[in-house]
Design a protein around this motif. Structure first.
Motif, PDB file in Angstrom:
ATOM      1  N   UNK A 140     -34.318  18.895 -15.786  1.00  0.00           N
ATOM      2  CA  UNK A 140     -35.136  19.175 -14.606  1.00  0.00           C
ATOM      3  C   UNK A 140     -34.230  19.752 -13.520  1.00  0.00           C
ATOM      4  N   UNK A 141     -34.866  20.352 -12.534  1.00  0.00           N
ATOM      5  CA  UNK A 141     -34.144  20.913 -11.413  1.00  0.00           C
ATOM      6  C   UNK A 141     -34.634  20.238 -10.157  1.00  0.00           C
ATOM      7  N   UNK A 142     -33.737  19.875  -9.284  1.00  0.00           N
ATOM      8  CA  UNK A 142     -34.133  19.149  -8.080  1.00  0.00           C
ATOM      9  C   UNK A 142     -33.351  19.706  -6.890  1.00  0.00           C
ATOM     10  N   UNK A 143     -34.022  19.750  -5.757  1.00  0.00           N
ATOM     11  CA  UNK A 143     -33.346  20.210  -4.543  1.00  0.00           C
ATOM     12  C   UNK A 143     -32.247  19.196  -4.171  1.00  0.00           C
ATOM     13  N   UNK A 144     -31.148  19.702  -3.658  1.00  0.00           N
ATOM     14  CA  UNK A 144     -29.998  18.834  -3.428  1.00  0.00           C
ATOM     15  C   UNK A 144     -30.330  17.727  -2.419  1.00  0.00           C
ATOM     16  N   UNK A 145     -31.176  18.026  -1.448  1.00  0.00           N
ATOM     17  CA  UNK A 145     -31.489  17.008  -0.438  1.00  0.00           C
ATOM     18  C   UNK A 145     -32.354  15.874  -0.981  1.00  0.00           C
ATOM     19  N   UNK A 146     -32.884  16.054  -2.209  1.00  0.00           N
ATOM     20  CA  UNK A 146     -33.705  15.003  -2.809  1.00  0.00           C
ATOM     21  C   UNK A 146     -32.867  14.040  -3.676  1.00  0.00           C
ATOM     22  N   UNK A 147     -31.586  14.323  -3.798  1.00  0.00           N
ATOM     23  CA  UNK A 147     -30.786  13.519  -4.732  1.00  0.00           C
ATOM     24  C   UNK A 147     -30.366  12.190  -4.116  1.00  0.00           C
ATOM     25  N   UNK A 148     -29.788  12.239  -2.921  1.00  0.00           N
ATOM     26  CA  UNK A 148     -29.299  10.997  -2.307  1.00  0.00           C
ATOM     27  C   UNK A 148     -30.463  10.283  -1.630  1.00  0.00           C
ATOM     28  N   UNK A 149     -30.637   9.012  -1.995  1.00  0.00           N
ATOM     29  CA  UNK A 149     -31.760   8.253  -1.437  1.00  0.00           C
ATOM     30  C   UNK A 149     -31.295   7.194  -0.438  1.00  0.00           C
ATOM     31  N   UNK A 150     -30.013   6.901  -0.441  1.00  0.00           N
ATOM     32  CA  UNK A 150     -29.459   5.913   0.489  1.00  0.00           C
ATOM     33  C   UNK A 150     -27.982   5.803   0.217  1.00  0.00           C
ATOM     34  N   UNK A 151     -27.257   5.037   1.037  1.00  0.00           N
ATOM     35  CA  UNK A 151     -25.817   4.921   0.781  1.00  0.00           C
ATOM     36  C   UNK A 151     -25.551   4.405  -0.636  1.00  0.00           C
ATOM     37  N   UNK A 152     -24.941   5.232  -1.468  1.00  0.00           N
ATOM     38  CA  UNK A 152     -24.578   4.820  -2.828  1.00  0.00           C
ATOM     39  C   UNK A 152     -25.707   4.875  -3.825  1.00  0.00           C
ATOM     40  N   UNK A 153     -26.893   5.335  -3.431  1.00  0.00           N
ATOM     41  CA  UNK A 153     -27.993   5.397  -4.400  1.00  0.00           C
ATOM     42  C   UNK A 153     -28.540   6.817  -4.494  1.00  0.00           C
ATOM     43  N   UNK A 154     -28.994   7.176  -5.718  1.00  0.00           N
ATOM     44  CA  UNK A 154     -29.543   8.519  -5.933  1.00  0.00           C
ATOM     45  C   UNK A 154     -30.886   8.417  -6.648  1.00  0.00           C
ATOM     46  N   UNK A 155     -31.566   9.547  -6.706  1.00  0.00           N
ATOM     47  CA  UNK A 155     -32.851   9.588  -7.401  1.00  0.00           C
ATOM     48  C   UNK A 155     -32.673   9.851  -8.898  1.00  0.00           C
ATOM     49  N   UNK A 156     -31.425   9.958  -9.343  1.00  0.00           N
ATOM     50  CA  UNK A 156     -31.195  10.195 -10.768  1.00  0.00           C
ATOM     51  C   UNK A 156     -31.525   8.923 -11.546  1.00  0.00           C
ATOM     52  N   UNK A 157     -32.175   9.117 -12.682  1.00  0.00           N
ATOM     53  CA  UNK A 157     -32.510   7.960 -13.512  1.00  0.00           C
ATOM     54  C   UNK A 157     -31.388   7.717 -14.515  1.00  0.00           C
ATOM     55  N   UNK A 158     -31.393   6.500 -15.080  1.00  0.00           N
ATOM     56  CA  UNK A 158     -30.323   6.165 -16.020  1.00  0.00           C
ATOM     57  C   UNK A 158     -30.305   7.172 -17.170  1.00  0.00           C
ATOM     58  N   UNK A 159     -29.154   7.666 -17.455  1.00  0.00           N
ATOM     59  CA  UNK A 159     -29.046   8.653 -18.527  1.00  0.00           C
ATOM     60  C   UNK A 159     -29.094  10.075 -18.015  1.00  0.00           C
ATOM     61  N   UNK A 160     -29.521  10.275 -16.794  1.00  0.00           N
ATOM     62  CA  UNK A 160     -29.544  11.633 -16.245  1.00  0.00           C
ATOM     63  C   UNK A 160     -28.166  12.015 -15.727  1.00  0.00           C
ATOM     64  N   UNK A 161     -27.756  13.208 -16.100  1.00  0.00           N
ATOM     65  CA  UNK A 161     -26.426  13.685 -15.745  1.00  0.00           C
ATOM     66  C   UNK A 161     -26.574  15.043 -15.058  1.00  0.00           C
ATOM     67  N   UNK A 162     -25.816  15.216 -13.978  1.00  0.00           N
ATOM     68  CA  UNK A 162     -25.828  16.528 -13.324  1.00  0.00           C
ATOM     69  C   UNK A 162     -24.995  17.487 -14.167  1.00  0.00           C
TER      70      UNK A 162
END
Lengths: 286, 753, 81, 159
Positions: A140-162
């Motif tokens: 999938x493709x995601x806008x960079x501003x949607x990746x970080x959701x909080x300090x130390x947390x991202x919207x990436x799911x387990x197993x997802x690799x950039x």
């Protein structure tokens, strides 16, 4: 602790998904290994992505630039074409740490580490960068501003690799810039960071702009109001003042060992103005 | 003659030159062995468990699971370090600091330790130790700790230096008052009185090499310790006392030292390594991480200081006083006392009074840091001096010159000065091109003075002459910054031989008499003096050997530029005998030729410096950059000018870091938030300009070569020099160190409001 | 007789006296006499002390002779870095 | 449980094999397994540069590289700087210009300085200062270090 060096992105994703304990992607390792040293994380599996061909290079495509997730910040600085088109993005990457760190760290890692103060992230947000994510099943493709959701947390799911970060094709008369404030001249984490990317029309009026801030909120911020303040102007004093006001208004920082709320809020406006001026000059071809 | 320490104004041949240092090659090839660079067969790896609490009662420590883990060879708690200090307070404090007994007194206080076959196992073992804490209220701020009702850090501490003796414990460990005259009368006589209050945050020496040692003790009571230290003889005595060992049976070897600046004058974890080794009966390696260095070794005090200076319109200071509150960490120290002694040492004052309060808080035990306590006091006083000068419309340098101490001045801490360098450094400032240099946009200039006592102490030196006439110089003071080169120059000078013919070694504690540490700027002063005397003793022996060879009375023999010469016409047929000739023939003239010296090197000369600083301040962000810096200091005599300059530059750089960005930041939970080089911001290469130096030489009358000692004074003026430069450009007086951009910004806004 | 000046914590050990008169020819004698007159002084001596004789500071050499009429200061022992 | 990984690498031009745990850093391997103690640990977090080495010619902090990552790659350390009994000009100039006091940071500075001069034979003082910003020195105030690097650059350009 296990250590694996897969040769495809999908293989990496499958390895991570299959791990029952803590699994981490190892790119440059300049954040991860520090956390390991301090025993803040104790991984069961490290997946070293540096041997995955799709992640190793910077490519200039018809749609823009594609920067592999394992490309070091130093390699970005050595790519003259990238540097010419996206000087602000490259500068932001080249501000991360020392030469020693530059030779290892990656902007994908900088993003996935999810620090509010990450240097590359505001510049990437301003640039409108997208992230190519590979999961065990799908991409999938995601806008960079949607990746970080909080300090130390991202919207990436387990197993997802950039796998890569892409920068859009640049219209003529475009420019970007990133500036940060640190107490020392080098080796510090940003107290405030500001990235600006803009495009001018033939009359040198700002046609479109994106402004992003770092270290002033739990996540790096895209500040549309700040962009609106300068679109349609030649970056006159009034526009710059409105830009600064919009940036200060968007700030929601904390007092910590690196800076105060008051200081961060004020300096965010100052740096955004300076970055905008730089981006503007670059867009004019100066 | 041999032990005459008086300065004789001699002309030098070797001293004052700049030859390459003898340990240079080892250090540029990676061969030099530092604290962590040695290994012993069968060595274990040790790790220390540290308190996560600022203040907590230790109710129980259960080590049973850790002991059962395979690969763990020893686990210790304070029970393994019984109190054998015989009531010696300092020793007991050291013991308690090395391993907490009933209470953890600060975040990072050692609680237990393990030795295991490898680091992985040791780490697992640490996790298996269960400590039951009862968290107690804590206090980390020096002013808060003095307030009534503050948590008491040490119930056994009653304020010293007050009478009558207090009846209840206090966080004020000691009150120290200095001065003379009548300050109240002096302030009444003043035209202008300025009062200001200051705060400085805690800083760390920041040596790049973490503490590390390799300990090996057997059940027979014999042991060895390889360790990075500024004073291996002192470490030996302390460790032996804490472990109940015989001093002679503990051999301590000083590794190369990767920086100390006072931080390696105290033991922190070496007794733990020795105790683990004794229990496991195996060699034990113990290295601190950087986090442990910051949390668990001895930084310098944070302070809170009030200054009051009264002055006549003509610029004469009529009275000066200061109240200095320094925190000592969790154990009593002498740090406020040193601040009170040094605060006004640069000035000639009729009426002066300083009071120091040494205050306990829940932070690590404070240790010496380069001219300990003087930089903070100088920051407060030298900032106020500028304010006073401005009030009466006088140039701050002229104001200082008018009030500077000189030979015959009764110092603010008591004794009358002999020849001193404050006046000459100020005169040099006036003449220096830096003072006339044009300032750029947004740049300001400031200057400030500094003082440090310097001292000497117990010193023991051997000088052995090899069969080929080369010389082995054996000293017992650790070389922290090029001393082996300087001491070799001194031996060469005294013997009249080339520098290249001398090799200087640092002896282990089994090979030489006791030596005090390399601290107090004493290394080159003390071992230099002792080397001169050892060389002179060897010369006496060389003259005797020449007399034996020639079969003439020894009174007819003199030593001149590396040769024995027979005096007088009756001996004119006798060709001079060189050191090489005499060495080659020594077998038949009485055997090996050696000189020895064991002295107390007293009479160190006080040291003064004046610094000039240009700083640029971003008007919008208050980002700062030091753009030009000059150090002018009295060295007494510069033996190896490269390394004198190096001390000047290094001290200035540390002071600049302290002034601008370095600080310990504690959270409300009493835990240190920045125990690493990322957020404890010491200056990096791109932060600093070249640091110009000017060496003045006002000889110390109590040293044969006039040496004063140069290591420490250079850290004293920078805080105030930068504060004064900032004031010059921003118009704001900064009263809180570090003067970081957020603090400058805030001060400017408060002034504007 | 020597006039021995006191400061800092040493002053409080001598009941607040800024100076005391002592008859002594060496530092060792001086210290012995001081403790005789002011037993509290022993604690201060244990903490460490230095003696300034005419401006020269002696930290360890207690055999140092003190000339008649010399300026004598008793100082706390200091530490360095 | 303790099975280590066999790693084949080149260190200072010599083929080298070692076994290490996956969690071990390259710095730990160099120091504890290979006896190359010239690289120092000042922080373990990439902030001081005392452990600087080159990895395939690039300057890195060996404390932030895993030992296993050295597989098939080339590592350069301070022990490999001199050519036999002739010192690298940086080494001679550090001694000549008194660019070291305690010397603990020196190996890292030498490696970083060499990396700089390898890519920029005529750096300005400012370029030198920024290139060395990842190496902390607490003794010298950097003054004599920058001078030594500048002198070396001049010397090497003349060759």
């Amino acid at each position: 602790m296990k250590y694996q060096t897969p040769s495809t992105s999908k293989e990496a994703a499958v390895l991570i998904q299959g791990e029952r304990g803590q699994a981490f992607v190892l790119a440059g390792g300049t954040d991860l290994m520090v956390r390991m040293k301090g025993r803040f994380v104790e991984p069961d599996l490290l997946v070293d992505i540096k041997q995955i061909p799709a992640m190793q290079s910077i490519k200039k495509l018809a749609t823009g630039f594609r920067i592999g997730a394992a490309v070091s910040a130093a390699e970005m600085g050595e790519n003259t074409s990238l540097k010419k088109t996206w000087p602000g993005v490259v500068e932001s990457a080249n501000l991360i740490g020392s030469d020693q760190i530059q030779n290892r760290c990656t902007i994908a890692g900088n993003l996935c580490n999810a620090s509010p103060a990450a240097d590359a992230v505001p510049a990437l947000i301003a640039a409108g960068a997208k992230v190519n994510v590979v999961g065990p099943q799908r991409r999938r493709t995601v806008a960079v501003e949607k990746v970080i959701t909080g300090p130390g947390t991202t919207s990436l799911r387990k197993g997802e690799v950039v796998e890569a970060i892409t920068l859009p094709k640049r219209p003529p008369k475009s420019g970007d810039a990133y500036l940060r404030f640190t107490p020392r001249s080098e080796m510090d984490i940003a107290v405030v960071g500001a990235g600006v990317s803009l495009t001018l029309d033939s009359n040198l009026v700002i046609k479109s702009a994106r402004v992003a801030l770092g270290a002033v909120a739990p996540t790096p911020l895209l500040v549309p109001a700040a962009a609106q303040a300068i679109v349609g102007t030649k970056l006159n004093k009034a526009a710059l003042n409105l830009l600064a006001q919009a940036c200060c208004a968007a700030c929601n920082p904390i007092d910590d060992k690196r800076g105060t709320i008051e200081f961060r809020t004020e300096v965010a406006g100052v740096l955004a103005q300076r970055a905008a001026k730089m981006a503007y000059q670059r867009a004019r071809g100066k | 003659m041999a032990d005459d320490p008086k300065f004789k104004n001699r002309k030098f041949k070797a001293v004052g030159t700049r030859p390459p240092r003898p340990d240079g090659l080892d250090k540029v090839t990676g061969r030099a062995k530092y604290g962590a660079d040695t290994f012993a067969p069968g060595q274990l790896v040790a790790l220390v468990l540290r308190s996560p609490h600022a203040h907590a009662q230790i109710k129980r420590i259960d080590t049973s699971k850790a002991e059962k883990l395979k690969g763990v060879k020893a686990v210790i708690t304070s029970k393994d370090l019984p109190d054998v200090t015989n009531g010696d307070r300092d020793l007991y404090d050291t013991l308690e600091n090395c391993l907490a007994r009933d209470r953890a007194l600060y975040d990072g206080h050692a609680v237990a330790a393990v030795a295991a076959i490898d680091e992985l196992t040791a780490r697992k073992a640490l996790k298996l130790i269960r400590v039951t804490y009862k968290v107690l209220p804590h206090v980390t701020d020096v002013d808060a700790a003095m307030k009534p009702g503050a948590p008491i850090v040490q119930p056994r501490v009653y304020t010293r230096g007050v009478s009558p003796k207090p009846k209840s414990p206090s966080n004020v460990a000691k009150v120290s008052e200095f001065g003379h005259g009548d300050v109240e009368a002096g302030f009444k006589a003043a035209d202008v009185v300025v009062e200001k209050s200051y705060k400085t945050e805690q800083t760390h020496q920041g040596y790049i090499e973490p503490h590390a040692c390799l300990a090996s003790v057997g059940p027979d009571g014999h042991g060895e310790l390889w360790v990075t230290t500024q004073g291996h003889f002192v470490y030996r005595n302390t460790c032996a006392a804490l472990l109940g060992m015989d001093v002679a049976k503990l051999k301590v070897t000083a590794s190369e030292i990767g920086g100390g600046f006072g931080g390696k004058t105290h033991v922190w974890m070496e007794p733990i390594a020795l105790a683990l080794s004794r229990k496991a009966n195996r060699p034990v390696k113990l290295e601190m991480t950087r986090d442990e260095v910051f949390r668990s070794t001895g930084p310098t005090s944070s302070t809170s200081i009030d200054v009051k200076i009264g002055v006549k319109k003509n610029g004469t200071i009529t009275a000066a006083s200061a109240e200095l509150r320094y925190q000592d960490g969790a154990f009593p120290g002498i740090w406020a006392m040193l601040g009170a002694m040094t605060a006004y040492a640069c000035y000639d004052l009729k009426n002066v009074k300083t009071i120091g309060y040494d205050v306990l808080v829940n932070r690590p035990k404070v240790a010496a840091y380069r001219a300990p306590s003087a930089p903070m006091a100088a920051f407060a006083v030298e900032s106020t001096i500028n304010e006073v000068a401005a009030k009466i419309g006088m140039d701050p340098v002229d104001f200082r010159i008018k009030n500077a101490a000189k030979e015959g001045t009764k110092s603010s801490y008591g004794p009358t000065y002999g020849p001193i360098g404050i006046g000459p450094t100020l005169a040099a400032v006036k003449k220096h091109p830096h003072m006339r240099g044009k300032l750029g946009k947004n740049q300001g200039r400031g200057m400030a003075c500094g003082f440090w006592f310097n001292f000497g102490g117990e010193t023991c030196t051997d000088l052995n002459i090899g069969v080929d006439g080369t010389v082995t110089l054996t000293v017992g003071t650790v070389d922290v910054g090029g001393a082996r080169a300087s001491l070799s120059l001194i031996a060469a000078e005294e013997l009249g031989i080339p520098y290249e013919r001398v090799k200087c070694n640092i002896a282990d504690t089994g090979s030489l008499g006791h030596n005090h540490m390399t601290d107090g700027s004493r290394g080159t002063f003390s071992s230099g003096m002792s080397t001169i005397f050892a060389a002179r003793h060897a010369i006496e022996e060389l003259c005797q050997r020449a007399a034996n060879t020639w079969e003439i009375p020894v009174k007819d023999v003199v030593w001149h530029e590396g040769n024995a010469i027979a005096k007088g016409k009756k001996h004119k047929q006798l060709q001079p005998l060189s050191l090489g000739d005499l060495a080659a023939g020594s077998e038949n003239t009485g055997g090996p030729i050696a000189g020895h010296s064991q002295i107390v090197a007293d009479g160190a000369g006080v040291s003064f410096a004046s610094h000039i600083c240009d700083i640029e301040v971003d008007p919008e962000t208050s980002a700062t950059k030091v753009v030009r810096y000059t150090v002018i200091q009295d060295a007494g005599k510069a033996i190896h000018p490269d390394y004198v300059e190096g001390q000047f530059q290094g001290g200035a750089a540390q002071g600049i870091g302290w002034a601008l960005n370095e600080e310990y930041i504690y959270g409300d939970d009493g835990r240190l938030q920045n125990p690493g080089f990322l957020d404890y911001r010491i200056p990096v290469c791109s932060d600093l300009p070249f640091i110009d130096t000017q060496i003045l030489e006002i000889p110390n009358p109590n040293h044969p070569y006039g040496i004063r000692g140069v290591g420490e004074t250079s850290i004293v003026p920078p805080l105030a020099a930068i504060g004064n430069a900032l004031s010059d450009i921003t118009g704001v007086r900064m009263t809180h160190v570090p003067m970081s951009p957020p603090r400058i910004r805030k001060a400017i806004k408060e002034k504007q409001a | 007789m020597l006039k021995v000046c006191l400061s800092g914590p040493l002053k409080s050990a001598a009941d607040g006296a800024a100076s005391v008169l002592i008859s002594a020819a060496t530092i060792r004698e001086l210290l012995r006499e001081l403790v005789k007159q002011y037993p509290q002084m022993q604690i201060q001596l244990d903490d460490g002390i230095a003696v300034s004789v005419n401006g020269d500071i002696f930290r360890d050499n207690w055999s140092q002779e003190i000339p008649e009429g010399a300026e004598v200061f008793l100082l706390p022992r200091i530490q360095g870095g | 449980m303790m099975a280590g990984t066999l790693v084949s690498t080149m260190i200072n031009g010599d083929a080298t094999e070692f076994v290490c745990q996956t969690g071990e850093t390259l710095l730990e391997v160099l120091r504890n397994r290979l006896g190359l103690t010239g690289s120092k640990e000042g922080c373990g977090t990439g902030d001081c540069g005392a452990c600087s080495v080159t990895l395939d010619g690039r300057l890195v902090c060996s404390c932030l590289v895993l030992g296993v990552e050295a597989q098939g790659r080339e590592v350069g350390t301070v022990e490999g700087l001199a050519d036999g009994d002739s010192l690298h000009p940086l080494q001679s100039n550090f001694i000549k210009h008194a660019a070291l006091q305690c010397g603990i940071c020196t190996p890292g500075f030498l490696i970083a300085s060499k990396a700089l001069l390898d890519r920029n034979s005529n750096p300005t003082d400012e370029e030198i200062r920024f290139a060395l910003a990842g190496n902390l020195c607490r003794c010298t105030g950097y003054d004599k270090i920058v001078r030594a690097v500048r002198a070396t650059a001049t010397e090497l350009r003349k060759k």
